[in-house]
Design a protein around this motif. Structure first.
Motif, mmCIF file in Angstrom:
data_model
loop_
_atom_site.group_PDB
_atom_site.id
_atom_site.type_symbol
_atom_site.label_atom_id
_atom_site.label_comp_id
_atom_site.label_asym_id
_atom_site.label_seq_id
_atom_site.Cartn_x
_atom_site.Cartn_y
_atom_site.Cartn_z
ATOM 1 N N GLU A 115 -19.196 -91.853 49.747
ATOM 2 C CA GLU A 115 -18.901 -91.588 48.245
ATOM 3 C C GLU A 115 -20.151 -90.730 47.678
ATOM 4 O OE1 GLU A 115 -16.807 -95.446 49.487
ATOM 5 O OE2 GLU A 115 -18.682 -94.324 49.901
ATOM 6 N N ASP A 116 -21.347 -90.735 48.258
ATOM 7 C CA ASP A 116 -22.388 -90.233 47.593
ATOM 8 C C ASP A 116 -22.273 -88.731 48.105
ATOM 9 O OD1 ASP A 116 -23.673 -92.739 46.702
ATOM 10 O OD2 ASP A 116 -24.289 -93.024 48.804
ATOM 11 N N ILE A 117 -21.895 -88.647 49.404
ATOM 12 C CA ILE A 117 -21.633 -87.278 49.735
ATOM 13 C C ILE A 117 -20.603 -86.329 49.034
ATOM 14 C CG2 ILE A 117 -21.035 -85.565 51.711
ATOM 15 C CD1 ILE A 117 -22.208 -87.829 53.628
ATOM 16 N N LEU A 118 -19.452 -87.063 48.911
ATOM 17 C CA LEU A 118 -18.507 -86.556 48.011
ATOM 18 C C LEU A 118 -18.858 -86.209 46.502
ATOM 19 C CD1 LEU A 118 -15.612 -88.685 49.133
ATOM 20 C CD2 LEU A 118 -16.032 -86.157 49.809
ATOM 21 N N ASN A 119 -19.843 -87.053 45.995
ATOM 22 C CA ASN A 119 -20.223 -86.866 44.655
ATOM 23 C C ASN A 119 -21.076 -85.422 44.484
ATOM 24 O OD1 ASN A 119 -18.968 -89.041 43.500
ATOM 25 N ND2 ASN A 119 -20.886 -90.482 43.831
ATOM 26 N N ASP A 120 -21.774 -85.364 45.798
ATOM 27 C CA ASP A 120 -22.511 -84.077 45.727
ATOM 28 C C ASP A 120 -21.778 -82.891 45.780
ATOM 29 O OD1 ASP A 120 -25.024 -85.386 45.487
ATOM 30 O OD2 ASP A 120 -25.677 -85.273 47.468
ATOM 31 N N LEU A 121 -20.632 -82.967 46.825
ATOM 32 C CA LEU A 121 -19.691 -81.843 46.860
ATOM 33 C C LEU A 121 -18.783 -81.665 45.437
ATOM 34 C CD1 LEU A 121 -18.291 -79.947 48.937
ATOM 35 C CD2 LEU A 121 -16.673 -81.909 49.272
ATOM 36 N N ALA A 122 -18.648 -82.775 44.809
ATOM 37 C CA ALA A 122 -17.973 -82.417 43.510
ATOM 38 C C ALA A 122 -18.636 -81.640 42.468
ATOM 39 C CB ALA A 122 -17.547 -83.555 43.029
ATOM 40 N N ARG A 123 -19.980 -82.178 42.570
ATOM 41 C CA ARG A 123 -20.820 -81.271 41.446
ATOM 42 C C ARG A 123 -20.952 -79.845 41.979
ATOM 43 N NH1 ARG A 123 -23.119 -86.715 40.895
ATOM 44 N NH2 ARG A 123 -24.273 -86.382 43.107
ATOM 45 N N SER A 124 -21.207 -79.638 43.082
ATOM 46 C CA SER A 124 -21.236 -78.287 43.819
ATOM 47 C C SER A 124 -20.107 -77.502 43.338
ATOM 48 C CB SER A 124 -21.727 -78.213 45.123
ATOM 49 O OG SER A 124 -22.915 -78.915 45.515
ATOM 50 N N LEU A 125 -18.715 -78.168 43.418
ATOM 51 C CA LEU A 125 -17.779 -77.382 43.179
ATOM 52 C C LEU A 125 -17.254 -77.733 41.729
ATOM 53 C CD1 LEU A 125 -15.600 -78.571 46.298
ATOM 54 C CD2 LEU A 125 -16.573 -76.480 46.074
ATOM 55 N N THR A 126 -17.845 -78.328 40.894
ATOM 56 C CA THR A 126 -17.586 -78.292 39.375
ATOM 57 C C THR A 126 -16.160 -79.059 39.210
ATOM 58 O OG1 THR A 126 -16.953 -76.332 39.042
ATOM 59 C CG2 THR A 126 -19.179 -76.381 38.736
ATOM 60 N N VAL A 127 -16.025 -80.207 40.019
ATOM 61 C CA VAL A 127 -14.783 -81.012 39.939
ATOM 62 C C VAL A 127 -15.392 -82.534 39.411
ATOM 63 C CG1 VAL A 127 -13.655 -79.558 41.575
ATOM 64 C CG2 VAL A 127 -14.613 -81.355 42.332
ATOM 65 N N ASP A 128 -14.614 -83.212 38.916
ATOM 66 C CA ASP A 128 -14.757 -84.496 38.931
ATOM 67 C C ASP A 128 -15.034 -85.425 40.357
ATOM 68 O OD1 ASP A 128 -14.955 -86.873 37.064
ATOM 69 O OD2 ASP A 128 -13.191 -87.567 38.093
ATOM 70 N N SER A 183 -12.399 -81.528 58.239
ATOM 71 C CA SER A 183 -12.797 -80.841 57.081
ATOM 72 C C SER A 183 -12.051 -79.792 56.450
ATOM 73 C CB SER A 183 -14.284 -80.354 57.381
ATOM 74 O OG SER A 183 -14.243 -79.468 58.535
ATOM 75 N N LYS A 184 -11.424 -79.129 57.212
ATOM 76 C CA LYS A 184 -10.231 -78.011 57.004
ATOM 77 C C LYS A 184 -9.203 -78.558 56.236
ATOM 78 C CE LYS A 184 -8.293 -73.543 58.564
ATOM 79 N NZ LYS A 184 -7.976 -72.584 59.409
ATOM 80 N N GLY A 185 -8.698 -79.511 56.792
ATOM 81 C CA GLY A 185 -7.459 -80.115 56.094
ATOM 82 C C GLY A 185 -7.923 -80.614 54.690
ATOM 83 N N PHE A 186 -9.054 -81.347 54.732
ATOM 84 C CA PHE A 186 -9.494 -81.842 53.253
ATOM 85 C C PHE A 186 -9.643 -80.836 52.447
ATOM 86 C CE2 PHE A 186 -12.483 -84.516 50.950
ATOM 87 C CZ PHE A 186 -11.627 -85.361 50.294
ATOM 88 N N ALA A 187 -10.404 -79.886 52.999
ATOM 89 C CA ALA A 187 -10.665 -78.856 52.155
ATOM 90 C C ALA A 187 -9.736 -78.232 51.508
ATOM 91 C CB ALA A 187 -11.617 -77.664 52.845
ATOM 92 N N THR A 188 -8.615 -78.027 52.241
ATOM 93 C CA THR A 188 -7.292 -77.619 52.002
ATOM 94 C C THR A 188 -6.498 -78.425 50.776
ATOM 95 O OG1 THR A 188 -6.829 -76.696 54.197
ATOM 96 C CG2 THR A 188 -4.972 -76.706 52.553
ATOM 97 N N LEU A 189 -6.918 -79.672 50.944
ATOM 98 C CA LEU A 189 -6.269 -80.565 49.827
ATOM 99 C C LEU A 189 -7.023 -80.382 48.545
ATOM 100 C CD1 LEU A 189 -4.380 -82.959 49.268
ATOM 101 C CD2 LEU A 189 -5.949 -84.307 50.450
ATOM 102 N N ILE A 190 -8.296 -80.212 48.787
ATOM 103 C CA ILE A 190 -9.172 -80.305 47.576
ATOM 104 C C ILE A 190 -9.050 -78.922 46.825
ATOM 105 C CG2 ILE A 190 -11.644 -79.743 46.788
ATOM 106 C CD1 ILE A 190 -12.575 -81.455 49.077
ATOM 107 N N LYS A 191 -8.625 -77.571 47.395
ATOM 108 C CA LYS A 191 -8.306 -76.593 46.996
ATOM 109 C C LYS A 191 -7.090 -76.346 45.993
ATOM 110 C CE LYS A 191 -7.346 -71.642 47.998
ATOM 111 N NZ LYS A 191 -8.156 -71.262 46.826
ATOM 112 N N LYS A 192 -6.072 -77.068 46.708
ATOM 113 C CA LYS A 192 -4.651 -77.347 45.928
ATOM 114 C C LYS A 192 -4.708 -78.226 44.878
ATOM 115 C CE LYS A 192 -0.095 -78.653 47.283
ATOM 116 N NZ LYS A 192 0.888 -79.243 48.353
ATOM 117 N N THR A 193 -5.406 -79.592 45.215
ATOM 118 C CA THR A 193 -5.430 -80.473 44.023
ATOM 119 C C THR A 193 -6.168 -80.018 42.856
ATOM 120 O OG1 THR A 193 -5.242 -82.257 45.535
ATOM 121 C CG2 THR A 193 -6.060 -82.938 43.562
ATOM 122 N N PHE A 194 -7.378 -79.517 42.944
ATOM 123 C CA PHE A 194 -8.093 -78.818 41.883
ATOM 124 C C PHE A 194 -7.959 -77.403 41.466
ATOM 125 C CE2 PHE A 194 -10.492 -82.524 43.721
ATOM 126 C CZ PHE A 194 -10.350 -83.367 42.686
#
Length: 203
Positions: A19-32, A58-69
């Protein structure tokens, strides 16, 4: 007789949770951050419930991130941002890794982790190379607490469950190995873990 000690990684061998890693990633990508964590939980839930051999990549999840946000950057750029967070987002529990190295003179010392491939790649030298066997979700297609991931580590160790200790910081990951016959320890901190292992005759 205990012959193997098996460790979780996030929140145990690393002083940080996913969860902490994802929080840092979210801030870097400027998503919630809450939305990104929710997306990850749903991603894990889908894999857990379908019970299929599917890599947690990571590629599968990154694809989901791109599509969702609806991000304008590419999937490779998302992964690059993710990697750039290292080592800030991956603080290692050095004392525990060194302790595991000492255990190797008398025990087999392994890892079972619900980790994506990217975390393995970034931490292979600093953490994973110290352990054998290493069983991670991104390679075997099962996640904790699915029974199959624990069966895989037992097969790699050529041991029975009652000959192994499994250590994890999340209680929800301990019920299945306990039912299978593993000794289990709910990790809270190094001092507490050392005390629990001593009770089992492991110094």
């Amino acid at each position: 007789m205990i012959k193997a000690i098996i460790f979780d990684v996030g929140g145990t061998l690393m002083n940080v949770k996913i969860e902490d890693i994802l929080n840092d990633l979210a801030r870097s990508l400027t998503v919630d951050p809450n939305s990104l964590n929710s997306l990850y939980r749903e991603y894990k839930k889908d894999i857990s419930e379908t019970m299929v051999f599917e890599r947690i990549s990571s590629k599968g999840f990154a694809t989901l991130i791109k599509k969702t946000f609806d991000l304008y950057i590419s999937i490779d750029q998302i992964i690059s941002v993710w990697k750039d967070l290292y080592p800030k987002s991956f603080p290692i529990n050095i004392e525990l890794v060194k302790f595991a190295d000492k255990l190797k003179s008398n025990y087999k010392v392994g890892i079972v982790s619900s980790a994506m491939d990217i975390h393995y790649q970034l931490l292979e030298k600093d953490i994973y190379s110290h352990f054998d066997p290493v069983v991670i979700s991104g390679e075997v297609g099962f996640i904790k607490p699915q029974k199959q991931i624990f069966e895989i580590v037992l097969k790699k160790l050529s041991l029975r469950s009652y000959e192994c200790v499994f250590i994890d910081d999340r209680t929800e990951n301990l019920s299945v190995p306990k039912q299978m016959g593993f000794y289990i320890i709910h990790f809270q901190n190094n001092k507490q873990l050392f005390k629990e292992l001593k009770k089992l005759g492991i110094n």
